[in-house]
Design a protein around this motif. Sequence first.
Motif, PDB file in Angstrom:
ATOM      1  N   ALA A 272       0.830  -1.206   0.000  1.00  0.00           N
ATOM      2  CA  ALA A 272       0.000   0.000   0.000  1.00  0.00           C
ATOM      3  C   ALA A 272       0.861   1.252   0.000  1.00  0.00           C
ATOM      4  N   VAL A 273       1.930   1.236   0.758  1.00  0.00           N
ATOM      5  CA  VAL A 273       2.827   2.397   0.780  1.00  0.00           C
ATOM      6  C   VAL A 273       3.479   2.582  -0.585  1.00  0.00           C
ATOM      7  N   MET A 274       3.885   1.494  -1.202  1.00  0.00           N
ATOM      8  CA  MET A 274       4.515   1.603  -2.514  1.00  0.00           C
ATOM      9  C   MET A 274       3.522   2.072  -3.568  1.00  0.00           C
ATOM     10  N   MET A 325       4.633  -8.150 -14.251  1.00  0.00           N
ATOM     11  CA  MET A 325       4.637  -6.712 -14.464  1.00  0.00           C
ATOM     12  C   MET A 325       3.228  -6.138 -14.529  1.00  0.00           C
ATOM     13  N   ASP A 326       2.227  -6.966 -14.818  1.00  0.00           N
ATOM     14  CA  ASP A 326       0.852  -6.498 -14.779  1.00  0.00           C
ATOM     15  C   ASP A 326       0.470  -6.094 -13.357  1.00  0.00           C
ATOM     16  N   ALA A 327       0.998  -6.816 -12.370  1.00  0.00           N
ATOM     17  CA  ALA A 327       0.738  -6.463 -10.982  1.00  0.00           C
ATOM     18  C   ALA A 327       1.368  -5.120 -10.645  1.00  0.00           C
ATOM     19  N   LYS A 328       2.541  -4.865 -11.193  1.00  0.00           N
ATOM     20  CA  LYS A 328       3.193  -3.573 -10.975  1.00  0.00           C
ATOM     21  C   LYS A 328       2.362  -2.449 -11.571  1.00  0.00           C
ATOM     22  N   LEU A 329       1.837  -2.646 -12.773  1.00  0.00           N
ATOM     23  CA  LEU A 329       1.039  -1.611 -13.413  1.00  0.00           C
ATOM     24  C   LEU A 329      -0.229  -1.341 -12.622  1.00  0.00           C
ATOM     25  N   ALA A 330      -0.830  -2.387 -12.074  1.00  0.00           N
ATOM     26  CA  ALA A 330      -2.019  -2.199 -11.249  1.00  0.00           C
ATOM     27  C   ALA A 330      -1.690  -1.359 -10.030  1.00  0.00           C
ATOM     28  N   GLN A 331      -0.495  -1.533  -9.506  1.00  0.00           N
ATOM     29  CA  GLN A 331      -0.080  -0.762  -8.344  1.00  0.00           C
ATOM     30  C   GLN A 331       0.021   0.723  -8.682  1.00  0.00           C
ATOM     31  N   TYR A 332       0.624   1.052  -9.823  1.00  0.00           N
ATOM     32  CA  TYR A 332       0.680   2.439 -10.268  1.00  0.00           C
ATOM     33  C   TYR A 332      -0.729   3.019 -10.362  1.00  0.00           C
ATOM     34  N   ARG A 333      -1.624   2.278 -10.982  1.00  0.00           N
ATOM     35  CA  ARG A 333      -2.960   2.799 -11.253  1.00  0.00           C
ATOM     36  C   ARG A 333      -3.803   2.881  -9.988  1.00  0.00           C
ATOM     37  N   PHE A 338      -6.032   6.572  -5.883  1.00  0.00           N
ATOM     38  CA  PHE A 338      -6.097   7.042  -4.494  1.00  0.00           C
ATOM     39  C   PHE A 338      -5.747   8.524  -4.417  1.00  0.00           C
ATOM     40  N   VAL A 339      -4.651   8.917  -5.056  1.00  0.00           N
ATOM     41  CA  VAL A 339      -4.194  10.305  -5.010  1.00  0.00           C
ATOM     42  C   VAL A 339      -5.261  11.243  -5.587  1.00  0.00           C
ATOM     43  N   ARG A 340      -5.813  10.881  -6.742  1.00  0.00           N
ATOM     44  CA  ARG A 340      -6.817  11.754  -7.378  1.00  0.00           C
ATOM     45  C   ARG A 340      -8.080  11.870  -6.519  1.00  0.00           C
ATOM     46  N   ALA A 341      -8.505  10.756  -5.922  1.00  0.00           N
ATOM     47  CA  ALA A 341      -9.715  10.782  -5.102  1.00  0.00           C
ATOM     48  C   ALA A 341      -9.514  11.646  -3.859  1.00  0.00           C
ATOM     49  N   VAL A 342      -8.360  11.531  -3.232  1.00  0.00           N
ATOM     50  CA  VAL A 342      -8.080  12.342  -2.045  1.00  0.00           C
ATOM     51  C   VAL A 342      -8.014  13.815  -2.414  1.00  0.00           C
TER      52      VAL A 342
END
Length: 379
Positions: A272-274, A325-333, A338-342
Motif C-alpha cells: 500500500a505504501v509503494m 509486471m501487470d501487478a506492478k502496473l495495477a499498483q501504479y494505477r 487514491f491520489v486523485r480521489a483524495v
Amino acid sequence: MTRTSPQPVVDWSAAAELAGRLAPPGPRATRGQLHDLVGGLREAASDAVEHVLTTTRITPVGGVRRVRGGARDGAADLGPVVVVDRARWALANTQVMAAMTAPVAAALGDEASSSQAARLGGALEVGGLLAVLSPRVLGQFDPYARLGHDEQEPIPGRLLLVAPNVLAAERSMGVDPRDFRLWVCLHEQTHATQFAAAPWLAEHLRGRVGGLLEDVTRTAVGLAKAPLLERFAAVGRGVADVVTGPFRSDGPAPFERLLTVEQKDEMAEVTAVMALLEGHADVMMDAVGPRVVPSVRQIRARFERRRDGEGSPRLDVVLRRLLGMDAKLAQYRDGAAFVRAVERRVGRDGLNAVWTSAQALPTAREIADPLAWVRRVHG
C-alpha cells in the motif's frame, strides 16, 4: 571471544558481474548521440526539481539545497544524479540489496548461514533476474544509497537514470526526446521529494521489510528447501519494490502459499505504501502540464500503450506475465486513483498529510477506499 560477521546470503559481487554480462546491449548510437543523451538527462533531472516542488507543494525537511557555482548556480538540488548503463544499474541494485539484507543476516546469525555454493546459486538467480529487468527500467530513485553512512541526512538517496533504456523508449514511441527525458525525471524527482519531505520514510520501509523477512525466514514451513528468490518473495514488494519494483505473478507465488495470514497482511501494508509512492509520482509528472512538457498528453498516451504491451513480440508479453509486471502496473494505477480521489476531497495540501508521519500513511484498505483515509486523517 570475537564474533565474525555473518556471511551474506548471496554472493552479491558475483550477482552484479553476472547481470552485467547477461544484460542485452542497448540501442546503437553515435558518440555524439550518447554525449547529448547523457547531457540531456542531467539537464532534465536538474530542471525537473523546481517543477516538482511547485507542483507537489511539498517542502523538504531542512529546506531546499541549492547548487553552488557552474552554469546552474542557485538551482534547486535534491541529491546526486547518476546516469548509468544497464550493467551499472544492476550493480547499484545488488549493493542496495546487500545493505538492506545485512541486518537480517546479522539478526539471524547461524540460521541465515549458507555455503559458498548456495551463495553462488543465489547470485545466479539474482543476477539472471536483474539482467532480464535491466532493459525495462528508465529511472529509479534509490533512497538507500547512504546506508551505512550518516542516516540523519535530511535529503538521502540518489537518482539513477538508465540512459540506453531512455533512448530505446523514446525511439520506439516516436516522442520528443527533450520532453520525454524531462517527463521521466519529473517522476523520479517526485520520489526524491517524497523522501526529502519524510526523512523517516526510508527507515520505516526498511524496518518493516526487514522485520517481515526475518519473521518469514524463521517461521515459514519448508523455507530451507525453497529457491533463494522465493525466500525473498515476502519482501519482493518491499526490497524489490523500493529497489527494482514489485515483479510477481498474477496469482500467488509458490512461496506466498507458505505465509501466515499475519505475514500476508504485512505484505499488503508495505504494498500500500509503494502504491502511494508510485501513484503520487505518476499523477504529479502529468500535473506539471503542457506548459513545461508540451507533448505530455501524447507521451502519456503512448507510454500507457507501451506499458500494456502494444506492439511487443509474443515472447515479451509472456515474459511480462512471468515477471508479474501487470501487478506492478495495477499498483501504479491503484495508487494514482487514491491520489486523485483524495485531492478531489481535500485538495493537494490535504493529500500532503501523508508525508507527516508513518501513522498518516494509507493502509491497504484505504488505498482501495480513499475516503476512509480522508475520514481517519482529516476527520
